[in-house]
Design a protein around this motif. Structure first.
Motif, short mmCIF file in Angstrom:
data_model
loop_
_atom_site.label_atom_id
_atom_site.label_comp_id
_atom_site.label_asym_id
_atom_site.label_seq_id
_atom_site.Cartn_x
_atom_site.Cartn_y
_atom_site.Cartn_z
N VAL A 196 0.81 -1.22 0.00
CA VAL A 196 0.00 0.00 0.00
C VAL A 196 0.85 1.27 0.00
CG1 VAL A 196 -2.00 -1.05 1.09
CG2 VAL A 196 -0.19 -0.13 2.52
N ALA A 241 0.20 3.23 -3.08
CA ALA A 241 -1.14 3.85 -3.04
C ALA A 241 -1.13 5.07 -2.13
CB ALA A 241 -2.16 2.82 -2.54
N HIS A 284 0.74 7.91 -3.89
CA HIS A 284 -0.02 8.44 -5.02
C HIS A 284 -1.20 9.28 -4.54
CE1 HIS A 284 -1.95 8.73 -8.90
NE2 HIS A 284 -3.03 8.12 -8.43
N LEU A 285 -1.91 8.81 -3.51
CA LEU A 285 -3.05 9.56 -3.00
C LEU A 285 -2.62 10.91 -2.44
CD1 LEU A 285 -5.08 6.76 -1.16
CD2 LEU A 285 -5.75 7.99 -3.23
N ARG A 295 -1.69 13.06 -5.54
CA ARG A 295 -2.86 13.30 -6.39
C ARG A 295 -3.85 14.25 -5.71
NH1 ARG A 295 -4.12 11.70 -11.78
NH2 ARG A 295 -6.38 11.72 -12.01
N THR A 325 -0.65 -2.00 7.00
CA THR A 325 -1.31 -1.21 5.96
C THR A 325 -1.34 0.26 6.38
OG1 THR A 325 -2.68 -3.07 5.24
CG2 THR A 325 -3.47 -0.85 4.71
N LEU A 328 0.47 3.42 4.43
CA LEU A 328 -0.23 4.63 3.98
C LEU A 328 0.47 5.89 4.47
CD1 LEU A 328 -3.99 3.67 4.48
CD2 LEU A 328 -2.84 4.12 2.30
N LEU A 356 -0.44 7.90 -11.55
CA LEU A 356 0.27 6.66 -11.23
C LEU A 356 1.31 6.34 -12.29
CD1 LEU A 356 0.48 4.35 -9.22
CD2 LEU A 356 -1.29 3.14 -10.52
N SER A 398 5.19 9.99 -4.10
CA SER A 398 5.18 8.78 -4.94
C SER A 398 6.60 8.25 -5.15
CB SER A 398 4.53 9.09 -6.29
OG SER A 398 3.20 9.52 -6.13
N THR A 453 8.89 0.84 -1.15
CA THR A 453 8.22 -0.41 -1.54
C THR A 453 9.24 -1.49 -1.87
OG1 THR A 453 6.29 0.75 -2.38
CG2 THR A 453 6.69 -1.45 -3.25
#
Length: 442
Positions: free
Chosen positions: A98, A101, A104-105, A108, A149, A153, A243, A378, A385
């Protein structure tokens, strides 16, 4: 501590090199002061200090659980090293799924770094009391996966806030200050867990309950004291925060090499929990003292994080990063030797803490320099990651090797792998000035 201009907390103060402007343009009011005085003021942004406070409180909570979890699972629930390796891999590597994600969130959302991080902190807090009712492998694994998770985040948005609040020349110092405050919590967490275990009859349940209360306090500190993300960097001529644009960052040579090295070295990095279990077996540490072993790592990390961050700004972040893995390699060698001395645990834990001080924040500072501000979260998530997935694989492999061949053979294999990966990483050294020596430093 450091005194900072309150305006330094805004990402608008990114250096001209980050914004695509001419190198001669002043970066901020702080840059104007440097122009007049000829030297940089030793400052970190208020945002860094606020995030450090959040991490300090949160780490008290998480390290309370981490300190007792290996003993709780192996001695209390009777898990095999392979079963523990599976859970430990989940605990340390599941967040990899995650991180992208979360990064990116945050990008974004146009400056929603704080709120994405807040969701992560909140999710991890909610998982703590669930450990009170989980007593078998499957539910414990699910709870640890949910907790990680939350960590996945929050990590990239938090580190992006630190990076965007700092200038290129002081980024290593800023991460060092944050990691030092974070590690102060890691130092207090095992101590609190140790005191709870000694003072209560049902010690593990008490540890999990207090951990939840402290985690909630960390979320409140984030909400109340960390500035909101209303100052998102403009994309300008750079890549839009999509992404595809985030994954395209790996086309950048330096970031690709940093990510590859983080992945390779992570494959040979034995998790903290296994290091402490190895020390306990080697020294015959009683169960009631086991929760104190992480204190040695945390103390060394706390003492060295800021000095090594500043040193990385001056002599080059990549050199310090690889030197940290050299310290870890020496710690493994000491665990493999027949040296019997009261100094052994102190030496191993000091080297272990030095490894984190030289790599954790330094890696993020080095990676930040190759990522545009609008994709900062990101880009850092890509590096994190790769490292998290590698450490997940290492935990599984080390646990299996311990079960089949024994702990000594498993550690010998990890030591050899770390030496090979470190040597290979020397050949992949990034060529950017910020990875070797930040531009503008003496």
């Amino acid at each position: 501590m450091y005194v900072a201009d309150s305006r330094a907390g805004s990402p608008k103060l990114s250096t001209p090199l980050e914004q695509g402007g001419p190198p001669s343009a002043p970066a901020s009011a702080d840059g104007a002061v440097r122009a007049r005085t000829g030297r940089r003021l030793p400052a970190v942004a208020p945002t860094v200090l606020a995030l450090g406070a959040v991490s300090l409180v949160t780490d008290v909570s998480s390290e309370m659980v981490t300190a007792v979890l290996p003993l709780y699972l192996v001695a209390g629930l009777g898990l095999s090293p392979l079963g523990f390796g599976l859970l430990d891999g989940i605990y340390n590597g599941f967040s990899a799924l995650v991180r992208l994600a979360g990064g990116h969130l945050a990008d974004r959302g146009g400056g929603r770094h704080k709120w994405v991080a807040g969701v992560g902190y909140g999710l991890s807090a909610l998982c703590k009391p669930l450990l009170l009712v989980a007593h078998t492998l499957t539910p414990i694994g699910l709870i640890l996966a949910a907790d990680r998770t939350g960590k996945g985040l929050r990590t990239a948005p938090r580190d992006a806030l630190i990076s965007l609040s700092s200038t290129t020349e002081t980024r290593g110092r800023a991460f060092g200050v944050h990691r030092a405050m974070d590690t102060a919590g890691a130092l207090l967490g095992p101590l609190v867990a140790f005191l709870i275990l000694r003072a209560t009859m049902d010690g593990y349940d008490a540890v999990f309950t207090v951990s939840f209360c402290v985690a909630v306090a960390g979320v409140l500190v984030l909400v109340l004291f960390v500035p909101g993300g209303g100052h998102a960097p403009e994309a300008g001529d750079g890549a839009r925060p999509t992404l595809r644009a985030a994954l395209a960052l790996l086309r950048r040579r330096d970031l690709r090499r940093i990510t590859l090295c983080a992945l390779l070295l992570g494959l040979a990095t034995v998790s903290d929990s296994f290091v402490y279990l190895l020390l306990q077996r080697r020294l015959g540490v009683p169960d009631r003292w086991f929760a104190l072993l992480p204190l040695g790592t945390a103390a060394a990390f706390l003492l060295l994080a800021v000095p090594l961050g500043r040193l990385a700004d001056r002599v080059g972040r990549w050199r310090i990063f690889l030197a940290g893995h050299g310290a870890l390699l020496l710690a493994y060698v000491l665990l493999l030797t027949s040296w019997h001395s009261t100094a052994l645990p102190y030496a191993v834990l000091a080297l272990h803490g030095g490894f984190y001080a030289a790599t954790d924040g330094v890696l993020m500072a080095a990676a930040s320099d190759g990522v545009p501000p609008e994709l900062r979260s990101s880009g850092l998530a890509l590096v994190q990651t790769g490292q998290a997935l590698a450490r997940f694989a290492c935990s599984l492999g080390f646990g299996a090797a311990w079960t089949v061949w024994g702990d000594r053979t498993a550690l010998m294999a990890s030591t050899a792998a770390l030496a090979v990966c470190a040597a290979f990483s020397l050949t992949l050294r990034p060529n950017s000035t910020t990875a070797s020596r930040p531009k503008g430093t003496a």
